[in-house]
Motif scaffolding. Structure first.
Motif, short mmCIF file in Angstrom:
data_model
loop_
_atom_site.label_atom_id
_atom_site.label_comp_id
_atom_site.label_asym_id
_atom_site.label_seq_id
_atom_site.Cartn_x
_atom_site.Cartn_y
_atom_site.Cartn_z
N ARG A 1 30.32 -20.60 64.76
CA ARG A 1 31.29 -19.81 64.00
C ARG A 1 30.58 -18.93 62.98
N ARG B 1 43.73 -20.87 67.80
CA ARG B 1 43.28 -22.26 67.87
C ARG B 1 43.67 -23.01 66.58
N VAL C 1 33.76 -23.12 67.01
CA VAL C 1 35.11 -22.59 67.22
C VAL C 1 35.92 -23.55 68.07
N ILE D 1 40.43 -17.42 67.37
CA ILE D 1 40.13 -18.45 66.38
C ILE D 1 41.40 -18.84 65.63
#
Length: 198
Positions: A3, A135, A63, A132
């Protein structure tokens, strides 16, 4: 971590906007380049604060481990989301202001191709930030986090939580109050006016 590598690559790409703002040699473009220096800084530090909070509180470093993190750490995830949407250039956040001035400066200098570059940048940012955020907010959280630390009723230690909330508020303020006398945009206009008056 993966990330943080994504955030670092994004930072390198943002340097081109600052150079692009100065290159057309116009006042509006210079304002865009200068204000983007500040805006990108507060957006990116918010993203790094958020990534650090996820790592320190939950042991999340990738991630793929961010599923449902927004439900577990809503304030941190909200700050991260604000900064990510600002990086994409969504109004009324800071990123939209600097991109608007970069586009205005490019048009004044007769370099309309810069508009396409800015749009492409927004699409690239959307391409790696929106998954991202999806999620974080819409995927089911795992039964256990890689390395979770409890902080009582707080989602994380308050000293970790306050910085991203403050910088995320600045991302919003820099966009909403762009025309105020104390905004980064006002200072960029002042600097550019002095330089181009010479």
């Amino acid at each position: 971590a993966e990330r943080k590598k994504r955030l670092a690559v994004s930072t390198v790409r943002q340097v081109s906007f600052r150079a692009g703002g100065v290159a057309p040699a116009g006042a509006a473009a210079a304002v865009g380049g200068l204000v983007h220096l500040v805006h990108q800084g507060i957006m990116k530090i918010t993203l790094f604060f958020g990534a650090g909070n996820f790592a320190e509180t939950l042991g999340v470093h990738r991630v793929s481990e961010m599923d449902g993190v927004g439900r577990r750490m809503p304030w941190t995830a909200a700050a991260f989301s604000v900064a990510a949407l600002g990086m994409i250039g969504l109004p009324p956040l800071a990123g939209a202001v600097s991109k608007a001035y970069l586009q205005l400066g490019a048009n004044e200098a007769g370099q309309a191709w810069v508009t396409w570059v800015l749009w492409a940048s927004s699409l690239l940012n959307a391409g790696y930030f929106l998954p991202i955020l999806w999620r974080a907010w819409f995927r089911r959280a795992p039964e256990r986090w890689p390395e979770e630390h409890a902080f009582g009723r707080w989602e994380t230690h308050w000293m970790l939580l306050v910085p991203p909330l403050v910088t995320a508020a600045l991302v919003v303020w820099a966009g909403l109050a762009a025309e105020s006398a104390w905004s980064p945009l006002a200072w960029a206009k002042l600097i550019a006016a002095r330089e181009y008056a010479r």
